[in-house]
Design a protein around this motif. Structure first.
Motif, PDB file in Angstrom:
ATOM      1  N   ALA A 161      41.954  47.686  48.619  1.00  0.00           N
ATOM      2  CA  ALA A 161      41.371  46.442  48.123  1.00  0.00           C
ATOM      3  C   ALA A 161      41.955  46.078  46.765  1.00  0.00           C
ATOM      4  N   ALA A 162      42.065  47.070  45.886  1.00  0.00           N
ATOM      5  CA  ALA A 162      42.636  46.827  44.558  1.00  0.00           C
ATOM      6  C   ALA A 162      44.109  46.444  44.675  1.00  0.00           C
ATOM      7  N   GLY A 163      44.825  47.135  45.550  1.00  0.00           N
ATOM      8  CA  GLY A 163      46.234  46.816  45.750  1.00  0.00           C
ATOM      9  C   GLY A 163      46.421  45.422  46.323  1.00  0.00           C
ATOM     10  N   PHE A 164      45.525  45.028  47.219  1.00  0.00           N
ATOM     11  CA  PHE A 164      45.580  43.700  47.818  1.00  0.00           C
ATOM     12  C   PHE A 164      45.438  42.630  46.748  1.00  0.00           C
ATOM     13  N   ARG A 165      44.520  42.820  45.813  1.00  0.00           N
ATOM     14  CA  ARG A 165      44.319  41.835  44.745  1.00  0.00           C
ATOM     15  C   ARG A 165      45.573  41.712  43.884  1.00  0.00           C
ATOM     16  N   GLU A 166      46.198  42.833  43.580  1.00  0.00           N
ATOM     17  CA  GLU A 166      47.414  42.779  42.772  1.00  0.00           C
ATOM     18  C   GLU A 166      48.542  42.086  43.534  1.00  0.00           C
ATOM     19  N   TRP A 167      48.637  42.372  44.810  1.00  0.00           N
ATOM     20  CA  TRP A 167      49.654  41.719  45.644  1.00  0.00           C
ATOM     21  C   TRP A 167      49.423  40.213  45.685  1.00  0.00           C
ATOM     22  N   LEU A 168      48.158  39.801  45.786  1.00  0.00           N
ATOM     23  CA  LEU A 168      47.825  38.372  45.824  1.00  0.00           C
ATOM     24  C   LEU A 168      48.140  37.696  44.491  1.00  0.00           C
ATOM     25  N   LYS A 169      47.900  38.401  43.379  1.00  0.00           N
ATOM     26  CA  LYS A 169      48.228  37.837  42.068  1.00  0.00           C
ATOM     27  C   LYS A 169      49.721  37.551  41.970  1.00  0.00           C
ATOM     28  N   GLU A 170      50.521  38.480  42.490  1.00  0.00           N
ATOM     29  CA  GLU A 170      51.972  38.298  42.451  1.00  0.00           C
ATOM     30  C   GLU A 170      52.416  37.174  43.389  1.00  0.00           C
ATOM     31  N   ARG A 171      51.745  37.058  44.524  1.00  0.00           N
ATOM     32  CA  ARG A 171      52.136  36.048  45.506  1.00  0.00           C
ATOM     33  C   ARG A 171      51.735  34.640  45.078  1.00  0.00           C
ATOM     34  N   TYR A 172      50.522  34.498  44.534  1.00  0.00           N
ATOM     35  CA  TYR A 172      49.984  33.156  44.248  1.00  0.00           C
ATOM     36  C   TYR A 172      49.917  32.808  42.773  1.00  0.00           C
ATOM     37  N   GLY A 173      49.914  33.814  41.921  1.00  0.00           N
ATOM     38  CA  GLY A 173      49.912  33.554  40.487  1.00  0.00           C
ATOM     39  C   GLY A 173      48.545  33.313  39.900  1.00  0.00           C
ATOM     40  N   GLY A 188      32.284  27.627  52.065  1.00  0.00           N
ATOM     41  CA  GLY A 188      31.894  28.033  50.719  1.00  0.00           C
ATOM     42  C   GLY A 188      32.495  29.337  50.254  1.00  0.00           C
ATOM     43  N   HIS A 189      33.801  29.519  50.489  1.00  0.00           N
ATOM     44  CA  HIS A 189      34.448  30.787  50.165  1.00  0.00           C
ATOM     45  C   HIS A 189      35.243  30.763  48.862  1.00  0.00           C
ATOM     46  N   THR A 190      35.085  29.750  48.040  1.00  0.00           N
ATOM     47  CA  THR A 190      35.879  29.665  46.817  1.00  0.00           C
ATOM     48  C   THR A 190      35.710  30.910  45.955  1.00  0.00           C
ATOM     49  N   PHE A 191      36.831  31.453  45.485  1.00  0.00           N
ATOM     50  CA  PHE A 191      36.811  32.649  44.639  1.00  0.00           C
ATOM     51  C   PHE A 191      37.027  32.247  43.185  1.00  0.00           C
ATOM     52  N   TYR A 192      36.194  32.792  42.283  1.00  0.00           N
ATOM     53  CA  TYR A 192      36.291  32.513  40.856  1.00  0.00           C
ATOM     54  C   TYR A 192      36.726  33.733  40.055  1.00  0.00           C
ATOM     55  N   ASP A 193      36.828  34.874  40.728  1.00  0.00           N
ATOM     56  CA  ASP A 193      37.272  36.111  40.071  1.00  0.00           C
ATOM     57  C   ASP A 193      38.020  36.936  41.116  1.00  0.00           C
ATOM     58  N   TRP A 194      39.132  37.536  40.712  1.00  0.00           N
ATOM     59  CA  TRP A 194      39.924  38.327  41.658  1.00  0.00           C
ATOM     60  C   TRP A 194      39.107  39.453  42.290  1.00  0.00           C
ATOM     61  N   GLU A 195      38.155  39.994  41.547  1.00  0.00           N
ATOM     62  CA  GLU A 195      37.345  41.110  42.048  1.00  0.00           C
ATOM     63  C   GLU A 195      36.417  40.703  43.184  1.00  0.00           C
ATOM     64  N   GLU A 196      36.248  39.404  43.378  1.00  0.00           N
ATOM     65  CA  GLU A 196      35.409  38.931  44.483  1.00  0.00           C
ATOM     66  C   GLU A 196      36.099  39.063  45.840  1.00  0.00           C
ATOM     67  N   ILE A 197      37.406  39.259  45.829  1.00  0.00           N
ATOM     68  CA  ILE A 197      38.180  39.312  47.069  1.00  0.00           C
ATOM     69  C   ILE A 197      38.106  40.711  47.671  1.00  0.00           C
ATOM     70  N   VAL A 198      37.769  40.782  48.945  1.00  0.00           N
ATOM     71  CA  VAL A 198      37.701  42.063  49.655  1.00  0.00           C
ATOM     72  C   VAL A 198      38.594  41.999  50.891  1.00  0.00           C
ATOM     73  N   PRO A 199      39.032  43.138  51.397  1.00  0.00           N
ATOM     74  CA  PRO A 199      39.860  43.125  52.610  1.00  0.00           C
ATOM     75  C   PRO A 199      39.106  42.517  53.790  1.00  0.00           C
ATOM     76  N   PRO A 200      39.813  41.840  54.688  1.00  0.00           N
ATOM     77  CA  PRO A 200      39.174  41.210  55.851  1.00  0.00           C
ATOM     78  C   PRO A 200      38.910  42.220  56.968  1.00  0.00           C
ATOM     79  N   SER A 201      37.896  43.034  56.781  1.00  0.00           N
ATOM     80  CA  SER A 201      37.530  44.045  57.778  1.00  0.00           C
ATOM     81  C   SER A 201      36.393  43.519  58.641  1.00  0.00           C
TER      82      SER A 201
END
Length: 678
Positions: A161-173, A188-201
């Motif tokens: 999950a942590a790695g995914f967030r870092e990968w997304l930061k690099e991909r989208y900025g 209503g899925h808008t994200f306001y903090d990177w830590e809110e993002i979780v893997p799609p399990s």
């Protein structure tokens, strides 16, 4: 040539001497000589033997194996053993264990159980690769490195999950760009903090395999997991290259395995290798297509057949024996399509655990007086006879068929319009049409140079990545023929619909727009009715699965639907664009239609079949140093006569000159050498 130490088609396979007592090893050496075995893949699952605890490394047995094999005339494909971590590691460092899609933490067991984003796994796997490379860098028996084994499997742990967030930061900025790419205003899925993002399990967005609420999130997680596993491979690769920069490095792929983007992986492999395990009922053309895909991963370079069974598999629902002659036939099929090795799993059959019923060169009976061993030994003799004749030979196809893993992920994740749409199957239908005609084709990525081909076919090109449409337009404008199908041009690389009418960015080159897409039930069919006879196409023909309701915007309508409320609407169109033509097939047609279509297009471009061979006889060709090698592979149980023309050709296996007609025995092989035919 993979490695000049062994200038022939390599012959051998996976060998696990650690599972046997020393008195067996001498018998192995004797039987390897009888079979013509000259390569053994060792150390695939020996991490726990080489590293019994965190601080101890013991290569005593591996030293002995390397030396013993080399002295007996057998070279080594040396694996790094990192495909299964040791029990002590799982116990002491539980971060190494995966969390599955349902959120359950795994225990030690099985294999492919290591989290690709575990700091522990990455640390110790890289250390192991480095220690092996440093120890054996100068060993005369070392031919090639084999990293891990059959990479695959996703993880959903906190490290991922942590790695995914870092990968997304690099991909989208930034989050604004991510929210736009994922269309997070939906539900209503808008994200306001990177830590809110979780893997799609199955605890968040996904359920039932490829079903998901948010295609963009699930698509990116597949990209991230493929990237994460590739990073693990690359860490070992780079460590090995520090010590052995001139020894090739590979890892064994698995054909159309869905979870990893092999085109991306191939960029970091010195040579592609793969494991071929068709069932008794797998279409011959599907296996051929998979070989061609493996060849296409590195733009036509030869590849390694790393694994196949000498006879029986253990893990399919029905593990049939390979009938007499089939092992040899399928081995030459791989060679015909670009393999410079023929390797088996396994050389000696295990006596316990789940692979004890998987076939081997040396069976449980333990001697050479078996059907399987006799066939293996005969093939070994032939490969010695061929020497380096076929090494590095290439295929020269004029047709490219586009295959894209990310497009497959997006298609399979799509929440409609039908559960029955199978991207690989639709690609295979077009490949099979050419295969039955004995016309060569390459399997290519969206990044391939289309200018090498006369015809480019891109079935179900649902996702159009940046630059692809422009590339197609340039190819067609320059005189190329482009073919695509229903459910194409729908979304961009983020799985967001390209508005303004399907097929989106491909609309201009195709000269059509699609209004609706009808999903047919399995027992429903429509018809393709030709507006006029066109070469090999007369019809009518059946079609089904999906039916695009399209309108011409300048394209010529060649055929129309035959029934339902869209009877009379276009189903096959061609658009003149620059010097070339772009075809659109708006439904999934029967085989007869596709063979007729492919025949017409080949005739338009002057592409001829390799030979006019009977049904069930596969024809393939490799070219080297001004000579062509024509393979006749008879998949029928009965002999077949093949007309080869008046020119003289050399039968390499029979060591005879032939002309006119050649009889290929049932499940037999003929390899003909000649100057290229006009």
């Amino acid at each position: 040539m993979i490695n000049e130490k062994l200038p022939k088609i390599w012959y051998g396979g996976d060998y696990n001497p650690e599972q046997w007592e020393p008195e067996i090893w001498k018998e192995d050496e004797r039987m390897f000589k009888l079979a013509g075995i000259d390569v053994a893949t060792v150390n695939v699952f020996s991490w726990e033997l080489n590293q019994p605890d965190e601080h101890t490394y013991d290569f005593t047995q591996l030293d002995e194996t390397m030396d013993r094999l080399y002295k007996s005339g057998v070279y080594v494909c040396l694996a790094t053993s990192t495909g299964a971590h040791p029990a002590w590691m799982a116990r002491k460092y539980p971060d190494v264990l995966r969390v599955d899609v349902q959120g359950r933490k795994r225990k030690f067991g099985g294999r492919h159980n290591s989290c690709p984003n575990s700091p522990t796994y990455r640390k110790y796997s890289t250390l192991m690769a480095g220690k092996l490379a440093e120890r054996y860098k100068d060993h005369p028996g070392l031919l090639i490195w084999h990293i891990s084994n059959e990479y695959g499997g996703y993880c959903y742990c906190d490290n991922c999950a942590a790695g995914f967030r870092e990968w997304l930061k690099e991909r989208y900025g930034n989050l604004d760009a991510l929210n736009k790419a994922w269309n997070t205003r939906f539900w209503g899925h808008t994200f306001y903090d990177w830590e809110e993002i979780v893997p799609p399990s199955e605890l968040s967005e996904e359920w039932g395999g490829n079903r998901t609420n948010f295609q963009g999130i699930s698509l990116d997680y597949r990209r991230f997991m493929s990237h994460s596993l590739l990073e693990c491979y690359r860490l070992e690769y780079e460590e090995i290259k520090k010590h052995t920069p001139n020894i090739p490095v590979t890892t064994n792929l698995m054909g159309f395995y869905p979870e990893l983007d092999y085109f991306e992986w191939a960029k970091y492999m010195d040579i592609v290798s793969w494991d071929n395990y068709p069932s008794l009922d797998t279409p011959v053309s599907f296996t051929a297509m998979t070989h061609d895909l493996m060849r296409g991963l590195k733009s036509g370079d030869p590849f390694m057949l790393m694994e196949q069974t000498p006879s029986q598999q253990n893990w399919q629902a029905y593990n049939s024996l390979k009938r007499p002659g089939v092992m040899r036939l399928w081995s030459y099929q791989a060679v015909a399509r670009g393999a410079d090795t023929v390797l088996f799993f396994q050389l000696r059959r295990s006596i316990g655990a789940c692979e004890k019923y998987h076939g081997a060169v040396i069976e449980h009976v333990g001697h050479e007086h078996t059907r399987v061993f006799r066939e293996v030994a005969e093939l070994g003799r032939e490969l010695q006879q061929l020497g380096d004749t076929l090494l590095d030979a290439r295929t020269e196809a004029k047709i490219g068929i586009v295959y894209d893993w990310e497009n497959r992920w997006a298609t399979e994740l799509s929440s409609g319009p039908t559960i029955a749409l199978n991207y690989v199957n639709e690609v295979h239908k077009y490949y099979d049409a050419l295969f039955q005609m004995h016309v060569e084709s390459d399997m290519v990525s969206v990044e391939e140079d289309f200018g090498k081909y006369e015809i480019v076919i891109a079935p179900v090109m649902y996702m159009v990545k940046p630059g692809f449409a422009k590339k197609v337009e340039q190819f067609v404008a320059a005189g190329g023929t482009f073919v695509t199908t229903f459910f194409s041009g729908i979304v961009n690389e983020n799985d967001l619909v390209t508005t303004g009418g399907y097929p989106g960015e491909l609309r201009s080159v195709l000269g059509i727009w699609a209004e609706e897409i009808d999903a047919l039930f399995p027992d429903q069919k429509n018809q393709i009715v030709m507006k006029r006879s066109w070469g090999s196409l007369e019809g009518p023909y059946e079609c089904g699965l999906l039916c695009d309701l399209i309108h011409s915007e300048g394209a010529e309508v060649l055929a129309e639907y035959g029934s339902d409320f869209y009877k009379g609407m276009p189903v096959l169109t061609v658009n003149k664009f620059g010097k070339g033509r772009a075809y659109y097939v708006a439904s999934s047609p029967e085989a007869d239609f596709l063979q007729g279509l492919m025949k017409n297009l080949c005739e338009e471009k002057g592409i001829k079949p390799l030979l006019d061979a009977p049904v069930g006889v596969e024809v393939a060709r490799r070219v080297k140093n001004g000579l062509e090698y024509l393979f006749l592979l008879n998949h029928n149980a009965e002999a077949s006569a093949v007309e080869i023309g008046a020119s003289e050709r050399k039968d390499l296996l029979a060591n005879a000159v032939v002309t006119g007609s050649v009889t290929v025995p049932g499940r037999g092989v003929v390899i003909l050498e000649s100057k290229p035919q006009s």
